[in-house]
Design an enzyme around this catalytic site. Structure first.
Site, PDB file in Angstrom:
ATOM      1  N   CYS A 135      54.095 103.537 -13.733  1.00 42.88           N
ATOM      2  CA  CYS A 135      53.184 104.640 -13.388  1.00 42.88           C
ATOM      3  C   CYS A 135      53.883 105.765 -12.625  1.00 42.88           C
ATOM      4  O   CYS A 135      53.346 106.865 -12.512  1.00 42.88           O
ATOM      5  CB  CYS A 135      52.016 104.125 -12.564  1.00 42.88           C
ATOM      6  SG  CYS A 135      51.150 102.774 -13.358  1.00 42.88           S
ATOM      7  N   HIS A 164      48.705 109.663  -8.881  1.00 39.75           N
ATOM      8  CA  HIS A 164      48.488 108.739  -9.985  1.00 39.75           C
ATOM      9  C   HIS A 164      47.060 108.208  -9.893  1.00 39.75           C
ATOM     10  O   HIS A 164      46.573 107.874  -8.812  1.00 39.75           O
ATOM     11  CB  HIS A 164      49.511 107.599  -9.903  1.00 39.75           C
ATOM     12  CG  HIS A 164      49.228 106.509 -10.870  1.00 39.75           C
ATOM     13  ND1 HIS A 164      48.994 106.755 -12.201  1.00 39.75           N
ATOM     14  CD2 HIS A 164      49.122 105.158 -10.710  1.00 39.75           C
ATOM     15  CE1 HIS A 164      48.768 105.608 -12.816  1.00 39.75           C
ATOM     16  NE2 HIS A 164      48.833 104.629 -11.935  1.00 39.75           N
ATOM     17  N   ASN A 181      43.289 104.287 -15.745  1.00 41.61           N
ATOM     18  CA  ASN A 181      44.706 104.384 -15.374  1.00 41.61           C
ATOM     19  C   ASN A 181      45.535 104.522 -16.654  1.00 41.61           C
ATOM     20  O   ASN A 181      45.570 103.615 -17.473  1.00 41.61           O
ATOM     21  CB  ASN A 181      45.082 103.096 -14.606  1.00 41.61           C
ATOM     22  CG  ASN A 181      46.548 103.034 -14.204  1.00 41.61           C
ATOM     23  OD1 ASN A 181      47.373 103.807 -14.680  1.00 41.61           O
ATOM     24  ND2 ASN A 181      46.862 102.089 -13.337  1.00 41.61           N
TER      25      ASN A 181
HETATM   26  N1  ACO Z   1      34.319  92.457 -13.493  1.00 38.47           N
HETATM   27  C1  ACO Z   1      33.719  91.607 -12.633  1.00 38.47           C
HETATM   28  N2  ACO Z   1      34.391  90.904 -11.726  1.00 38.47           N
HETATM   29  C2  ACO Z   1      35.722  91.066 -11.663  1.00 38.47           C
HETATM   30  C3  ACO Z   1      36.408  91.933 -12.521  1.00 38.47           C
HETATM   31  C4  ACO Z   1      35.659  92.637 -13.467  1.00 38.47           C
HETATM   32  N3  ACO Z   1      36.224  93.492 -14.325  1.00 38.47           N
HETATM   33  N4  ACO Z   1      37.715  91.891 -12.209  1.00 38.47           N
HETATM   34  C5  ACO Z   1      37.849  91.027 -11.202  1.00 38.47           C
HETATM   35  N5  ACO Z   1      36.663  90.518 -10.872  1.00 38.47           N
HETATM   36  C6  ACO Z   1      36.364  89.528  -9.838  1.00 38.47           C
HETATM   37  C7  ACO Z   1      37.532  88.657  -9.539  1.00 38.47           C
HETATM   38  O1  ACO Z   1      37.616  87.586 -10.470  1.00 38.47           O
HETATM   39  C8  ACO Z   1      37.198  88.185  -8.142  1.00 38.47           C
HETATM   40  O2  ACO Z   1      36.266  87.134  -8.242  1.00 38.47           O
HETATM   41  P1  ACO Z   1      36.460  85.799  -7.379  1.00 38.47           P
HETATM   42  O3  ACO Z   1      36.383  86.280  -5.943  1.00 38.47           O
HETATM   43  O4  ACO Z   1      35.311  84.981  -7.817  1.00 38.47           O
HETATM   44  O5  ACO Z   1      37.796  85.270  -7.754  1.00 38.47           O
HETATM   45  C9  ACO Z   1      36.471  89.374  -7.536  1.00 38.47           C
HETATM   46  O6  ACO Z   1      36.074  90.201  -8.625  1.00 38.47           O
HETATM   47  C10 ACO Z   1      37.281  90.186  -6.570  1.00 38.47           C
HETATM   48  O7  ACO Z   1      38.574  90.426  -7.107  1.00 38.47           O
HETATM   49  P2  ACO Z   1      39.647  91.264  -6.317  1.00 38.47           P
HETATM   50  O8  ACO Z   1      40.916  91.226  -7.071  1.00 38.47           O
HETATM   51  O9  ACO Z   1      39.642  90.859  -4.892  1.00 38.47           O
HETATM   52  O10 ACO Z   1      39.002  92.728  -6.401  1.00 38.47           O
HETATM   53  P3  ACO Z   1      39.563  94.039  -5.782  1.00 38.47           P
HETATM   54  O11 ACO Z   1      38.529  94.638  -4.958  1.00 38.47           O
HETATM   55  O12 ACO Z   1      40.934  93.852  -5.199  1.00 38.47           O
HETATM   56  O13 ACO Z   1      39.717  94.969  -7.071  1.00 38.47           O
HETATM   57  C11 ACO Z   1      41.393  95.838  -8.580  1.00 38.47           C
HETATM   58  C12 ACO Z   1      40.588  94.608  -8.109  1.00 38.47           C
HETATM   59  C13 ACO Z   1      40.429  96.871  -9.118  1.00 38.47           C
HETATM   60  C14 ACO Z   1      42.340  95.381  -9.666  1.00 38.47           C
HETATM   61  C15 ACO Z   1      42.169  96.426  -7.384  1.00 38.47           C
HETATM   62  O14 ACO Z   1      42.826  95.409  -6.700  1.00 38.47           O
HETATM   63  C16 ACO Z   1      43.179  97.479  -7.791  1.00 38.47           C
HETATM   64  O15 ACO Z   1      42.826  98.571  -8.183  1.00 38.47           O
HETATM   65  N6  ACO Z   1      44.474  97.194  -7.631  1.00 38.47           N
HETATM   66  C17 ACO Z   1      45.531  98.164  -7.885  1.00 38.47           C
HETATM   67  C18 ACO Z   1      45.801  98.346  -9.322  1.00 38.47           C
HETATM   68  C19 ACO Z   1      46.838  99.454  -9.488  1.00 38.47           C
HETATM   69  O16 ACO Z   1      46.922 100.388  -8.742  1.00 38.47           O
HETATM   70  N7  ACO Z   1      47.716  99.374 -10.438  1.00 38.47           N
HETATM   71  C20 ACO Z   1      48.701 100.429 -10.515  1.00 38.47           C
HETATM   72  C21 ACO Z   1      49.852 100.064 -11.208  1.00 38.47           C
HETATM   73  S1  ACO Z   1      49.492  99.533 -12.812  1.00 38.47           S
HETATM   74  C22 ACO Z   1      50.912  99.711 -13.752  1.00 38.47           C
HETATM   75  O17 ACO Z   1      51.951 100.039 -13.308  1.00 38.47           O
HETATM   76  C23 ACO Z   1      50.759  99.400 -15.223  1.00 38.47           C
END
Ligand code: ACO
Length: 331
Positions: free
Chosen positions: A116, A256, A286
């Site tokens: 990214c 980003h 993204n």
């Molecule tokens: N729908 C419903 N529930 C979901 C989903 C979904 N799509 N995805 C995850 N959950 C659930 C999980 O299973 C978890 O459930 P559990 O507690 O029963 O295990 C719960 O939601 C919470 O999951 P978290 O991972 O704690 O959620 P978080 O608030 O951290 O959000 C996210 C997840 C959106 C992925 C966030 O962490 C994020 O944006 N991270 C950064 C991603 C990023 O910036 N990437 C950039 C680089 S990518 C690249 O280089 C290709």
């Protein structure tokens, strides 16, 4: 006496697939909801390529628009850098394919993968070539087809990504304008938090998950989240410091586009109001290295920036990598 030039953006272009995939569409594919995705990420929909369409076509389209905007012919390009983590082929590279499709016979061409952060890395390299006078016109294209590598059964990742391309023609501009400073960095120790196997599939220590080395994108979302908030703040401050400017001097930050909560978190740390930060992730999700040029192009077309405005472009992602550029708009 050696001569140096100021390097700036001469033209911008972007391209998106027509097909829209909404959060409601995703509810039918995986166990998720519009409410979860909107609240946790800020994303409402994303664009995705048809399965039988390559991503490079988006890059070709974005490149042609950027050349048009710059008023430059493809034959005048000296170098093409395509930033991508989703090349349609490992060889020929996406940059060589785009070179042939736009007819830039005189240009050297290579692909660059800094996930990214790729577009910031690409601009940093282009800046060096142009500043030194070695090249006059460099095309940097962020081109991604993430829908082709996400695991459509994994709700943790498939709701986050989209496809698209953004391109910029860089070249010499008036002194005092253009790229003021750049900063790039990497921390490979944290690399295991976003993985996408390619030519090697087997047991070793890069992939966090054991025994599940599938050829799909995998991410430890919360680890990447913490890194992203911290590094977006640090990388933004770094280019401000290096250019002797403060946040008051900045018209717009184009980050980003990964997650609205990352942007809000970094904005809070930077003590900057959110209206100074450009966002369009609700529409596209993204798009990895395409998200910054695409956002910049939208801001430019929406006339949010004018000549003399200071902008910060800031990226972070797989590798893990990061980068930032401070640009004084020259158009
Ligand atoms: N729908 C419903 N529930 C979901 C989903 C979904 N799509 N995805 C995850 N959950 C659930 C999980 O299973 C978890 O459930 P559990 O507690 O029963 O295990 C719960 O939601 C919470 O999951 P978290 O991972 O704690 O959620 P978080 O608030 O951290 O959000 C996210 C997840 C959106 C992925 C966030 O962490 C994020 O944006 N991270 C950064 C991603 C990023 O910036 N990437 C950039 C680089 S990518 C690249 O280089 C290709």
């Amino acid at each position: 006496m050696s001569m140096t030039y100021s390097c700036g953006i001469l033209g911008l272009g972007s391209s998106l697939p027509e097909k829209v995939l909404t959060n409601y569409d995703l509810e039918k594919i995986v166990d998720t909801s519009d409410e979860w995705i909107s609240k946790r990420t800020g994303i409402s929909q994303r664009r995705v390529l048809d399965e039988d369409k390559p991503a490079y076509q988006l890059g070709v389209d974005a490149a042609k628009k950027a050349l048009d905007d710059a008023g430059i012919e493809a034959e005048e390009l000296d170098l093409i850098i395509v930033t991508t983590e989703t090349p349609d082929y490992l060889t020929p590279s996406m940059s060589c394919i785009i070179q042939s499709k736009i007819g830039a016979q005189k240009a050297a061409a290579f692909d660059l993968n800094a996930a990214c952060s790729g577009f910031i890395y690409g601009m940093t390299i282009a800046n060096q070539f142009i500043k030194s006078g070695y090249y006059k016109h460099v095309l940097v294209v962020g081109c991604e087809g993430l829908s082709k590598i996400v695991d459509w059964k994994d709700r943790n990742t498939c709701v986050l990504f989209g496809d698209g391309a953004g391109a910029a023609v860089l070249g010499p501009v008036e002194e005092g304008y253009g790229i003021i400073t750049t900063h790039i960095g990497a921390d490979g120790v944290l690399g295991k938090n976003i993985t996408m196997p390619c030519c090697y599939i087997g047991p070793e220590d890069i992939q966090v998950r054991s025994g599940d080395n599938k050829k799909v994108l995998w991410m430890d979302g919360s680890e990447v989240f913490k890194f992203a908030v911290r590094i977006m703040e640090q990388a933004t401050n770094k280019v401000l410091e290096d250019s002797g400017l403060s946040m008051e001097d900045i018209k717009l930050i184009v980050p980003h586009q990964a997650n609205i909560r990352i942007i809000e978190g970094a904005a809070k740390r930077l003590k900057v109001s959110e209206d100074k930060i450009f966002t369009n992730l609700h529409k596209y999700g993204n798009i990895s290295s395409a998200s910054i040029p695409l956002g910049l192009n939208e801001a430019y077309r929406e006339k949010l920036i004018s000549k003399g405005d200071n902008l910060v472009l800031v990226g972070f992602g797989g590798g893990l990598t990061w980068g930032s550029v401070l640009v004084r708009w020259s158009k």
